[in-house]
Design a protein around this motif. Structure first.
Motif, PDB file in Angstrom:
ATOM      1  N   GLN A   1       0.836  -1.189   0.000  1.00 25.56           N
ATOM      2  CA  GLN A   1       0.000   0.000   0.000  1.00 25.56           C
ATOM      3  C   GLN A   1       0.873   1.242   0.000  1.00 25.56           C
ATOM      4  OE1 GLN A   1      -2.637  -1.236   3.434  1.00 25.56           O
ATOM      5  NE2 GLN A   1      -4.224  -0.499   2.035  1.00 25.56           N
ATOM      6  N   LEU A   2       0.476   2.219  -0.812  1.00 24.72           N
ATOM      7  CA  LEU A   2       1.141   3.514  -0.868  1.00 24.72           C
ATOM      8  C   LEU A   2       0.093   4.575  -0.552  1.00 24.72           C
ATOM      9  CD1 LEU A   2       3.298   3.100  -4.108  1.00 24.72           C
ATOM     10  CD2 LEU A   2       4.111   3.059  -1.744  1.00 24.72           C
ATOM     11  N   GLY A   3       0.012   4.937   0.718  1.00 22.48           N
ATOM     12  CA  GLY A   3      -1.025   5.872   1.133  1.00 22.48           C
ATOM     13  C   GLY A   3      -2.392   5.266   0.890  1.00 22.48           C
ATOM     14  N   PRO A   4      -3.251   5.966   0.135  1.00 24.61           N
ATOM     15  CA  PRO A   4      -4.583   5.433  -0.148  1.00 24.61           C
ATOM     16  C   PRO A   4      -4.602   4.376  -1.264  1.00 24.61           C
ATOM     17  CG  PRO A   4      -4.328   7.570  -1.192  1.00 24.61           C
ATOM     18  CD  PRO A   4      -3.083   7.338  -0.377  1.00 24.61           C
ATOM     19  N   LEU A   5      -3.463   4.212  -1.938  1.00 23.50           N
ATOM     20  CA  LEU A   5      -3.384   3.277  -3.061  1.00 23.50           C
ATOM     21  C   LEU A   5      -3.058   1.871  -2.572  1.00 23.50           C
ATOM     22  CD1 LEU A   5      -3.333   2.766  -6.144  1.00 23.50           C
ATOM     23  CD2 LEU A   5      -0.880   3.295  -6.069  1.00 23.50           C
ATOM     24  N   THR A   6      -3.940   0.927  -2.904  1.00 20.99           N
ATOM     25  CA  THR A   6      -3.728  -0.476  -2.563  1.00 20.99           C
ATOM     26  C   THR A   6      -3.386  -1.254  -3.822  1.00 20.99           C
ATOM     27  OG1 THR A   6      -5.289  -0.378  -0.705  1.00 20.99           O
ATOM     28  CG2 THR A   6      -4.757  -2.554  -1.573  1.00 20.99           C
ATOM     29  N   VAL A   7      -2.236  -1.889  -3.826  1.00 22.81           N
ATOM     30  CA  VAL A   7      -1.791  -2.669  -4.989  1.00 22.81           C
ATOM     31  C   VAL A   7      -1.974  -4.150  -4.675  1.00 22.81           C
ATOM     32  CG1 VAL A   7       0.128  -3.235  -6.524  1.00 22.81           C
ATOM     33  CG2 VAL A   7      -0.135  -0.894  -5.644  1.00 22.81           C
ATOM     34  N   HIS A   8      -2.850  -4.806  -5.434  1.00 19.49           N
ATOM     35  CA  HIS A   8      -3.115  -6.224  -5.231  1.00 19.49           C
ATOM     36  C   HIS A   8      -2.140  -7.064  -6.058  1.00 19.49           C
ATOM     37  CE1 HIS A   8      -6.867  -4.489  -3.764  1.00 19.49           C
ATOM     38  NE2 HIS A   8      -7.154  -5.643  -3.196  1.00 19.49           N
ATOM     39  N   TRP A   9      -1.802  -8.229  -5.545  1.00 16.11           N
ATOM     40  CA  TRP A   9      -0.945  -9.147  -6.275  1.00 16.11           C
ATOM     41  C   TRP A   9      -1.542  -9.496  -7.638  1.00 16.11           C
ATOM     42  CZ3 TRP A   9       3.909  -9.952  -5.716  1.00 16.11           C
ATOM     43  CH2 TRP A   9       4.512  -9.885  -4.467  1.00 16.11           C
ATOM     44  N   TYR A  10      -2.861  -9.603  -7.678  1.00 12.49           N
ATOM     45  CA  TYR A  10      -3.548  -9.973  -8.923  1.00 12.49           C
ATOM     46  C   TYR A  10      -3.167  -9.020 -10.059  1.00 12.49           C
ATOM     47  CZ  TYR A  10      -7.450 -11.642 -11.813  1.00 12.49           C
ATOM     48  OH  TYR A  10      -8.215 -12.190 -12.819  1.00 12.49           O
TER      49      TYR A  10
END
Length: 270
Positions: free
Chosen positions: A14-23
């Motif tokens: 996660q970068l602040g409000p940004l959530t990066v999913h593995w998918y």
């Protein structure tokens, strides 16, 4: 003891409000490797890396959208009651056949605009497409989806799988067939086969048709093991039907193009 097994976190970071999913991250990695493999061959065949990059940057988002539309269309009874989840692609739920349709239509339009042979471009990209599909299945693994029916822990151990795969195949205390792995492995073998075929005397277009044939045969059998198949009827799995039709169309086109002289140019000489 089974209840103590925790699945892998589907969120990469996660970068602040940004959530990066593995998918999504895995799909992105697959697309990058597709580009590297395709550009290496494109240079040999007289197509610049810029042209291939332009096509991938256009086709990738379109194919993801069409893959999602395809999936949602066949699961409409659910999504019409949960419309807010239609765009929740990070949770999984894309159909590769829908993606292939979107990618092919985009490539046809792009090649006409750029005055490049679609069949030549398709042959260059075929191994890359299969590589991307092989990598993309690991996104399903992270989401614990696209798996098969129940199996025993001993069965998975007998396959000599690493513990992280065995544990991820434990869902609510039940172990399942790692069908994502079966398809990914089949696709990797297909990449090798296509790379070998590309150095033979096949005609233009026949490498892409071989890709369609190889992938469809593997998908037909793997799909028969899955428990989350999109269904046309209570007995007919959509992916198996489409795979069967793709095998048939590939064989007919391979025969027809040679018979009518449309496949007269050798891939290596073009």
């Amino acid at each position: 003891m089974l209840e103590q097994i925790q699945p892998l976190n589907p969120i990469a970071f996660q970068l602040g409000p940004l959530t990066v999913h593995w998918y999504g991250l895995i799909i992105g990695i697959g697309a990058f490797l597709e580009f590297l493999l395709a550009t290496k061959e494109g240079k040999k065949r007289g197509i610049s890396s810029e042209t291939i990059l332009d096509l991938i940057l256009l086709a990738l988002p379109i194919s993801i959208i069409t893959a999602r539309i395809y999936f949602v269309a066949f699961e409409w009874n659910y999504y019409k009651e949960n419309p807010s989840e239609i765009i929740a692609i990070w949770q999984g739920g894309i159909a590769i056949h829908g993606g292939i349709i979107g990618a092919v239509l985009t490539a046809i339009w792009f090649c006409r605009k750029k005055e490049v042979s679609f069949w030549k471009m398709a042959d260059i990209l075929a191994p890359s497409l299969l590589l991307g599909q092989a990598i993309g299945r690991w996104g399903n693994f992270m989401n614990q989806e696209a798996h098969g029916g129940p199996v025993t822990h001993d069965f998975l151990e007998s396959m000599h799988l690493p513990n992280f795969i065995i544990n991820q195949m434990n869902i609510d205390g039940v172990y399942y067939h790692p069908t994502f792995l079966y398809e990914s492995s089949w696709n990797i073998m297909g990449v090798i086969v296509l790379l070998v075929l590309r150095r033979t005397k096949l005609k233009i277009g026949e490498i892409f048709l071989s890709y369609l044939l190889w992938y469809s045969i593997g998908r037909f059998f793997v799909e028969g093991l899955r428990t989350d198949s999109l269904m046309l009827t209570s007995h007919i799995r959509i992916a198996q039907l489409v795979s069967f039709l793709c095998v048939l169309v590939s064989l007919v086109l391979l025969w027809y193009r040679r018979k009518k002289g449309f496949a007269s140019v050798n891939y290596l000489s073009n």
